[in-house]
Design a protein around this motif. Structure first.
Motif, PDB file in Angstrom:
ATOM      1  N   MET A   1     -49.860  31.724  30.539  1.00 17.95           N
ATOM      2  CA  MET A   1     -49.447  32.236  31.837  1.00 17.95           C
ATOM      3  C   MET A   1     -48.119  32.973  31.646  1.00 17.95           C
ATOM      4  SD  MET A   1     -50.741  29.017  34.121  1.00 17.95           S
ATOM      5  CE  MET A   1     -49.768  27.759  33.337  1.00 17.95           C
ATOM      6  N   HIS A   2     -47.940  34.037  32.391  1.00 14.36           N
ATOM      7  CA  HIS A   2     -46.730  34.844  32.215  1.00 14.36           C
ATOM      8  C   HIS A   2     -45.480  33.989  32.430  1.00 14.36           C
ATOM      9  CE1 HIS A   2     -48.023  39.203  31.978  1.00 14.36           C
ATOM     10  NE2 HIS A   2     -49.148  38.520  31.958  1.00 14.36           N
ATOM     11  N   ALA A   3     -44.504  34.195  31.583  1.00  9.28           N
ATOM     12  CA  ALA A   3     -43.299  33.369  31.635  1.00  9.28           C
ATOM     13  C   ALA A   3     -42.102  34.160  31.134  1.00  9.28           C
ATOM     14  CB  ALA A   3     -43.489  32.116  30.783  1.00  9.28           C
ATOM     15  N   THR A   4     -40.950  33.789  31.633  1.00  9.48           N
ATOM     16  CA  THR A   4     -39.692  34.421  31.221  1.00  9.48           C
ATOM     17  C   THR A   4     -38.592  33.365  31.179  1.00  9.48           C
ATOM     18  OG1 THR A   4     -40.299  36.429  32.438  1.00  9.48           O
ATOM     19  CG2 THR A   4     -37.984  36.217  31.795  1.00  9.48           C
ATOM     20  N   ILE A   5     -37.783  33.398  30.140  1.00  6.54           N
ATOM     21  CA  ILE A   5     -36.498  32.685  30.191  1.00  6.54           C
ATOM     22  C   ILE A   5     -35.425  33.763  30.197  1.00  6.54           C
ATOM     23  CG2 ILE A   5     -34.931  31.021  29.120  1.00  6.54           C
ATOM     24  CD1 ILE A   5     -37.325  29.902  27.569  1.00  6.54           C
ATOM     25  N   ALA A   6     -34.591  33.752  31.237  1.00  2.00           N
ATOM     26  CA  ALA A   6     -33.509  34.738  31.329  1.00  2.00           C
ATOM     27  C   ALA A   6     -32.180  34.027  31.129  1.00  2.00           C
ATOM     28  CB  ALA A   6     -33.533  35.411  32.699  1.00  2.00           C
ATOM     29  N   GLN A   7     -31.361  34.591  30.261  1.00  2.00           N
ATOM     30  CA  GLN A   7     -30.088  33.970  29.940  1.00  2.00           C
ATOM     31  C   GLN A   7     -29.007  35.051  29.877  1.00  2.00           C
ATOM     32  OE1 GLN A   7     -30.017  32.201  25.999  1.00  2.00           O
ATOM     33  NE2 GLN A   7     -28.555  30.641  26.654  1.00  2.00           N
TER      34      GLN A   7
ATOM     35  N   VAL B   1     -30.231  37.953  27.514  1.00  2.00           N
ATOM     36  CA  VAL B   1     -31.303  37.621  26.572  1.00  2.00           C
ATOM     37  C   VAL B   1     -32.536  37.235  27.383  1.00  2.00           C
ATOM     38  CG1 VAL B   1     -32.016  36.188  24.622  1.00  2.00           C
ATOM     39  CG2 VAL B   1     -29.602  36.755  24.918  1.00  2.00           C
ATOM     40  N   LEU B   2     -33.665  37.845  27.035  1.00  2.00           N
ATOM     41  CA  LEU B   2     -34.920  37.538  27.736  1.00  2.00           C
ATOM     42  C   LEU B   2     -35.973  37.107  26.723  1.00  2.00           C
ATOM     43  CD1 LEU B   2     -35.360  40.558  30.191  1.00  2.00           C
ATOM     44  CD2 LEU B   2     -34.810  38.197  30.789  1.00  2.00           C
ATOM     45  N   TYR B   3     -36.471  35.891  26.893  1.00  2.00           N
ATOM     46  CA  TYR B   3     -37.669  35.465  26.166  1.00  2.00           C
ATOM     47  C   TYR B   3     -38.791  35.712  27.153  1.00  2.00           C
ATOM     48  CZ  TYR B   3     -34.164  33.051  23.400  1.00  2.00           C
ATOM     49  OH  TYR B   3     -33.068  32.767  22.641  1.00  2.00           O
ATOM     50  N   ASP B   4     -39.611  36.704  26.882  1.00  2.00           N
ATOM     51  CA  ASP B   4     -40.505  37.160  27.939  1.00  2.00           C
ATOM     52  C   ASP B   4     -41.895  37.431  27.386  1.00  2.00           C
ATOM     53  OD1 ASP B   4     -40.930  38.194  30.664  1.00  2.00           O
ATOM     54  OD2 ASP B   4     -41.245  40.105  29.644  1.00  2.00           O
ATOM     55  N   LYS B   5     -42.891  37.065  28.175  1.00  2.00           N
ATOM     56  CA  LYS B   5     -44.260  37.396  27.799  1.00  2.00           C
ATOM     57  C   LYS B   5     -44.561  38.808  28.280  1.00  2.00           C
ATOM     58  CE  LYS B   5     -49.048  36.707  28.801  1.00  2.00           C
ATOM     59  NZ  LYS B   5     -49.781  35.920  27.830  1.00  2.00           N
ATOM     60  N   ASN B   6     -44.768  39.710  27.342  1.00  2.00           N
ATOM     61  CA  ASN B   6     -45.090  41.093  27.683  1.00  2.00           C
ATOM     62  C   ASN B   6     -45.723  41.733  26.460  1.00  2.00           C
ATOM     63  OD1 ASN B   6     -43.047  42.771  26.031  1.00  2.00           O
ATOM     64  ND2 ASN B   6     -41.842  41.106  26.915  1.00  2.00           N
ATOM     65  N   GLN B   7     -46.170  42.983  26.618  1.00  2.00           N
ATOM     66  CA  GLN B   7     -46.804  43.676  25.493  1.00  2.00           C
ATOM     67  C   GLN B   7     -45.880  44.718  24.865  1.00  2.00           C
ATOM     68  OE1 GLN B   7     -50.755  43.381  28.053  1.00  2.00           O
ATOM     69  NE2 GLN B   7     -51.117  44.708  26.294  1.00  2.00           N
ATOM     70  N   GLY B   8     -44.666  44.879  25.427  1.00  2.00           N
ATOM     71  CA  GLY B   8     -43.755  45.870  24.867  1.00  2.00           C
ATOM     72  C   GLY B   8     -42.309  45.549  25.193  1.00  2.00           C
ATOM     73  N   VAL B   9     -41.565  45.089  24.192  1.00  2.00           N
ATOM     74  CA  VAL B   9     -40.189  44.645  24.450  1.00  2.00           C
ATOM     75  C   VAL B   9     -39.287  45.807  24.869  1.00  2.00           C
ATOM     76  CG1 VAL B   9     -40.289  42.593  22.997  1.00  2.00           C
ATOM     77  CG2 VAL B   9     -39.618  44.763  21.969  1.00  2.00           C
ATOM     78  N   ASN B  10     -39.519  46.997  24.308  1.00  2.00           N
ATOM     79  CA  ASN B  10     -38.659  48.129  24.663  1.00  2.00           C
ATOM     80  C   ASN B  10     -38.883  48.577  26.101  1.00  2.00           C
ATOM     81  OD1 ASN B  10     -39.216  49.079  21.338  1.00  2.00           O
ATOM     82  ND2 ASN B  10     -37.236  48.449  22.121  1.00  2.00           N
ATOM     83  N   ARG B  11     -40.079  48.428  26.573  1.00  2.00           N
ATOM     84  CA  ARG B  11     -40.406  48.727  27.966  1.00  2.00           C
ATOM     85  C   ARG B  11     -39.633  47.781  28.894  1.00  2.00           C
ATOM     86  NH1 ARG B  11     -42.353  51.890  31.974  1.00  2.00           N
ATOM     87  NH2 ARG B  11     -43.042  50.582  33.690  1.00  2.00           N
ATOM     88  N   VAL B  12     -39.641  46.497  28.582  1.00  2.00           N
ATOM     89  CA  VAL B  12     -38.927  45.517  29.396  1.00  2.00           C
ATOM     90  C   VAL B  12     -37.434  45.855  29.399  1.00  2.00           C
ATOM     91  CG1 VAL B  12     -38.316  43.079  29.643  1.00  2.00           C
ATOM     92  CG2 VAL B  12     -40.608  43.713  28.874  1.00  2.00           C
ATOM     93  N   GLN B  13     -36.930  46.166  28.213  1.00  2.00           N
ATOM     94  CA  GLN B  13     -35.521  46.540  28.069  1.00  2.00           C
ATOM     95  C   GLN B  13     -35.171  47.706  29.006  1.00  2.00           C
ATOM     96  OE1 GLN B  13     -34.870  47.913  24.102  1.00  2.00           O
ATOM     97  NE2 GLN B  13     -33.018  46.706  23.837  1.00  2.00           N
ATOM     98  N   SER B  14     -35.988  48.752  28.987  1.00  2.00           N
ATOM     99  CA  SER B  14     -35.604  49.934  29.749  1.00  2.00           C
ATOM    100  C   SER B  14     -35.734  49.698  31.256  1.00  2.00           C
ATOM    101  CB  SER B  14     -36.392  51.164  29.287  1.00  2.00           C
ATOM    102  OG  SER B  14     -37.705  51.081  29.734  1.00  2.00           O
ATOM    103  N   VAL B  15     -36.737  48.940  31.677  1.00  2.00           N
ATOM    104  CA  VAL B  15     -36.893  48.666  33.114  1.00  2.00           C
ATOM    105  C   VAL B  15     -35.728  47.808  33.622  1.00  2.00           C
ATOM    106  CG1 VAL B  15     -38.285  47.441  34.829  1.00  2.00           C
ATOM    107  CG2 VAL B  15     -39.392  48.939  33.168  1.00  2.00           C
TER     108      VAL B  15
END
Lengths: 733, 192
Positions: free
Chosen positions: A187-193, A201-215
């Motif tokens: 299930m989708h999950a995120t730890i934000a710190q 720092v984001l431990y995040d379930k996604n398919q593209g870390v650079n995409r998350v970074q830019s958003v």
């Protein structure tokens, strides 16, 4: 620390995936599993109406519950620059402006997040959060509203529209597909710190870390480099991880607000409303042919569900303009916006849906003309890329069809529906094909060599189960000569060289090029240190090879210890990027697949069982044979879901989903899936990239559902045009 | 003290519907709630996990799965639904398959719990773990721990007579990647 590769057990490596040990021992760390000191727990709360406005949040009782630290909502949230001063919905490019609107667009829209000391505290308090609403009547019935929405030209027409009308043989039918939800097992999950100096720092379930970074960077107005995204293990995606969804943004906001790390994991029911789905669709296909089955023209019309927040077109008619050599094509599409959650790309987006319409219509035409569906397809395969006019770089769809026909024993099929029986079951065979545009994107990879000759290959790209890491290891091994046991892989981390998201079947085609380039660069760089008197850039690269011990150039050999020693080195590092080039102007690129299925249909109960599934794919060079076959097997299992099982229902009155958990929503379990027989053509594409790999994730599911429906027709004479083919649909057809 | 999880879930969903209920009924419900609702209570428990003893103080409402993952950092057991529908959290309790998301931690006292982390013998993998690697019985790996724990039980209980029998037994462990060929073949290999 990397969990991806366990170097203690290197002798295991050649048998399976590079991260195999981490996965079978439970050591692999998925995003919610990092042990972060002082972490708090966030639980999302959804709206209980589908349309209207929140008058007031009612959080008093929840705030009194033990362990609650704070409750975020539109009444209580930190400043987010990307959401503040936002203009009216829709058209907010981030999707739902979570906690920055009091409007409700769909049922279970996230309206609050409880942050508490423990998961039990957070879950309990979340159950106490309520809201007072001003309720409007929601629009939720796709079939009803679709009738009122007019189609729009896709502006990709070719030839004459009337060609279809004037053809001697015609099919004109409508097809529908129910909403399908990705439901990856994790299930989708995120730890934000948050860290000092605006670092995140984001431990995040996604398919593209650079995409998350830019958003996150543009939403929160902090530099991209301040955001470190870690997604080393991703428990499936299928497209649900290609966007940054509200819960991730909420976790970042909550961590800011409570000044502690926040961990949020969606519940399974929230997986149905908060991270997208393949939208319900309607299609009409008008197909014309001559008496020999040569296609003369096609009109393909399609509509799909969309949300009130953001328009989403699935691109359903694209595939029709691609697979076959239609000289006369007209395509029209429309989106139907409703008070429902946001749809998004789901495995083989658009094409999987479109193929059900077109591949079913072709089967109907073949039946009418009494022609063999394999022959008719062979006769009509696009001779070049129809939209650009460019020649195919490679397209072996014809070989896929021929090989598949042979493997299933197509010549023994009786084309007369309902004529074959095994015991209480009627049996039938069906065929359909799929195609997906292949390509690669600009991707980076680095290699770091240590004194002992161990190299670490790194990229930001994620491995969502596709075998990216293993493929990287295979390419690095093949190009450098270093044994696999000395090649470590690290990925899914925004500190590593930039890479596109793992999606659209572009992962392997892209990253293999980057690793190839980095491997060549490593060979040259080591050669330069080994023989400083030679100009490393001018040496024939094929004369240089690396091993676990040292470098060889023609007859000369130098051990790593000497090279590192005499140059006083601690490590040797290279970083390279690779992307598409001139080849895109010269050729059309595609992967394709042919599906040959045998079904058994129980006459009295309507039970449909997949008896055999043969899938033959052309995906260029196969870099990981086991993982590649597994991809196609999984796509076939997904196809069973689409064809027979998966259907997200909605209660039109309240906009609530029905059966929104894994007991109510059925995708294929082990017993639903036969041992799927997969073959590859395996010929490298000489132009797409150095590895010759064309991409494989999508084609295994494109064409799967119509192959099932066509087989059911062959078995029973019942043409089911609305899928999934549940028992009631089968009997009503 | 030990209210079932089912009661807890039912009660909380009843709460959500509270806004539609007349005041008199609400007041009655509040009374009932005061009397019967399990309040947060921290309780000391002893668990034996992978042959190791743990003394813990946990929330009486905590599931075994959440205690493993959130308290003990034993994150090999996965949360895929939290409702006993997917099998990703499968562990062995006293040698038998159990869903750790449907087991309260307090119920697991005095029993021998084995998780995926306890299956291997040090660095030597269990034959089923090796077979999953060799047969590529996974893709994303998220359901894998549960698949392997069920696969071991499948062999132990002797349900490996045919492909169909294995597939039927293993159908409580969902795999969205659809790596069912590899899972089935791994079990066949170990059963030989």
């Amino acid at each position: 620390m990397s969990y991806f590769f366990d170097s203690k057990n290197t002798e295991q490596m050649p048998k399976g995936r590079v991260e195999g040990i981490a996965k079978v021992t439970g050591k692999a760390k998925y995003s919610a599993e990092y042990d972060i000191p002082d972490v708090t727990y966030g639980v999302m709360v959804g709206s209980t109406i589908a349309s209207g406005r929140i008058l007031k949040m009612q959080i008093e009782e929840a705030m009194k519950a033990p362990g609650v630290i704070d409750i975020l909502s539109h009444e209580n949230k930190p400043y987010v620059s990307g959401f503040s001063g936002m203009k009216e919905m829709p058209d907010n490019r981030f999707g739902l402006p979570i906690f920055y609107t009091d409007k409700v667009y769909y049922n279970d829209q996230p309206i609050a997040m409880v942050v508490a000391e423990t998961i039990e505290d957070a879950m309990f308090a979340a159950s106490l959060v309520k809201a007072e609403y001003e309720e409007a009547i929601p629009e939720t019935d796709f079939a009803k509203k679709a009738k009122e929405v007019s189609l729009k030209e896709t502006e990709n027409d070719r030839g004459s529209v009337g060609a279809w009308e004037n053809a001697p043989y015609k099919v004109d039918q409508e097809y529908t597909i129910a909403t399908e939800v990705h439901n990856p097992m994790e299930m989708h999950a995120t730890i934000a710190q948050w860290k000092p100096n605006d670092k995140l720092v984001l431990y995040d379930k996604n398919q593209g870390v650079n995409r998350v970074q830019s958003v996150i960077s543009s939403l929160f107005d902090i530099p991209t480099d301040n955001i470190h995204v870690i997604s080393e293990f991703v428990g499936g995606g299928f497209g649900s991880g290609l966007r940054v969804w509200p819960h991730t943004i909420a976790a970042v906001m909550a961590a800011q607000q409570v000044k502690r790390p926040v961990k949020v994991m969606l519940t399974r029911p929230q997986m149905f409303t908060m991270v997208g789905y393949r939208p319900e669709s309607w299609q009409r296909v008008k197909l014309g042919a001559d008496k020999d089955g040569k296609f003369l023209g096609v009109i393909h019309q399609a509509k799909n569900i969309s949300s009130k927040i953001q328009g989403f077109s699935d691109g359903i008619t694209r595939v029709t303009r691609k697979i076959y050599g239609f000289k006369n094509v007209k395509t029209e599409e429309a989106i139907v916006d409703l008070n429902v959650p946001m749809p998004t790309w789901n495995r083989g987006p658009g094409d999987t849906t479109g193929c059900f319409g077109v591949e079913s219509a072709i089967d109907e035409l073949c039946h009418e003309l009494k022609l063999d569906p394999v022959d008719v397809r062979l006769k009509n395969i696009a001779p070049y890329e129809m939209e650009t006019g460019l020649p195919w770089s490679t397209n072996y769809l014809n070989e896929c069809l021929e090989k598949g026909a042979e493997l299933i024993g197509w010549k023994n099929r009786n084309p007369v529906p309902g004529s074959q029986k095994e015991g209480d079951y009627k049996i039938g065979y069906g065929v359909a094909v799929g195609m997906w545009g292949s390509g690669r994107s600009y991707t980076g990879a680095s290699i770091d060599m240590q004194k002992d000759g161990v190299i670490t290959v790194r990229t930001a790209m994620t491995d969502i189960g596709t075998g990216t890491g293993t493929g990287m290891q295979n390419v690095a091994h093949t190009v450098t000569g270093i044994p696999k046991s000395k090649i470590k892989i690290e990925l899914g981390n925004s500190d590593f060289p930039k890479a596109p998201s793992q999606g659209g079947s572009r992962g392997m085609a892209s990253v293999s090029s980057a690793v190839y380039a980095a491997s060549l660069a490593l060979k040259r760089k080591v050669a330069g240190y080994a023989w400083p008197d030679k100009d490393a850039n001018t040496l024939n690269i094929d004369d240089i090879s690396l091993s676990d011990k040292g470098i060889t150039y023609k007859d000369s050999f130098l051990p790593y210890a000497d090279i590192f020693g005499k140059n006083n080195l601690n490590d040797i590092k290279v970083e390279e990027f690779a992307g598409p080039g001139e080849e895109r102007k010269k050729y059309g690129f595609c992967s394709s697949a042919a599906h040959f299925y045998k079904v058994k249909v129980h006459e009295k109960t309507g039970k449909i069982k997949m008896d055999r599934m043969v899938i033959v794919a052309d995906a260029g060079r196969i870099i990981n044979p086991k993982a590649a076959a597994n991809q196609v097997i999984g796509a076939g299992a997904g196809g069973i879901g689409m064809g027979l099982l998966e259907e997200q229902l909605i209660d039109f009155k309240t906009g609530r989903l029905i059966g929104n958990d894994l007991a109510g929503y059925h995708f294929a379990v082990n017993a639903d899936v036969p041992l799927i027989e997969v073959s590859f053509i395996g010929k490298p594409d000489p132009n797409i990239n150095p590895s010759g790999a064309k991409g494989l994730g999508e084609v295994g599911i494109i064409g799967a559902a119509p192959a099932i429906a066509n087989a059911v027709f062959n078995a029973t004479g019942k043409r089911v045009r609305d899928i999934p083919i549940t028992v009631e649909r089968f009997f009503n057809a | 003290m030990s209210m079932s999880r089912r009661f807890f879930l039912k009660s909380s969903s009843a709460l959500a519907a509270l806004s539609f209920i007349p005041n008199s009924v609400k007041a009655f419900y509040q009374d009932v709630k005061e009397k019967f609702f399990v309040k947060k209570q921290m309780i000391p428990i002893q668990l034996e996990i992978n042959k190791k003893q743990y003394s813990l103080t946990v929330d009486s409402r905590a599931t075994l799965l959440d205690v493993l993952r959130e308290e003990l950092n034993l994150t090999g057991s996965k949360k895929g639904c939290d409702h006993g529908q997917c099998g990703a959290c499968t562990v062995h309790i006293n040698g038998e398959q159990a869903l750790s998301c449907l087991t309260l931690a307090a119920m697991a006292q005095g029993k021998a719990i084995t998780t995926i982390e306890g299956l291997a013998d040090g660095d030597n993998l269990h034959p089923m773990q090796e077979a999953f690697i060799e047969n590529d019985g996974f893709q994303c790996g998220y359901c894998t721990s549960g698949q392997i724990m069920s696969a071991v039980a499948c062999v132990n209980e002797g349900h490996t007579g045919s492909v169909e029998e294995i597939k039927e037994y293993m159908s409580g462990n969902l795999c969205r990647c659809g790596a069912y060929n590899g899972i089935t073949e791994a079990i066949q290999q170990v059963a030989k």
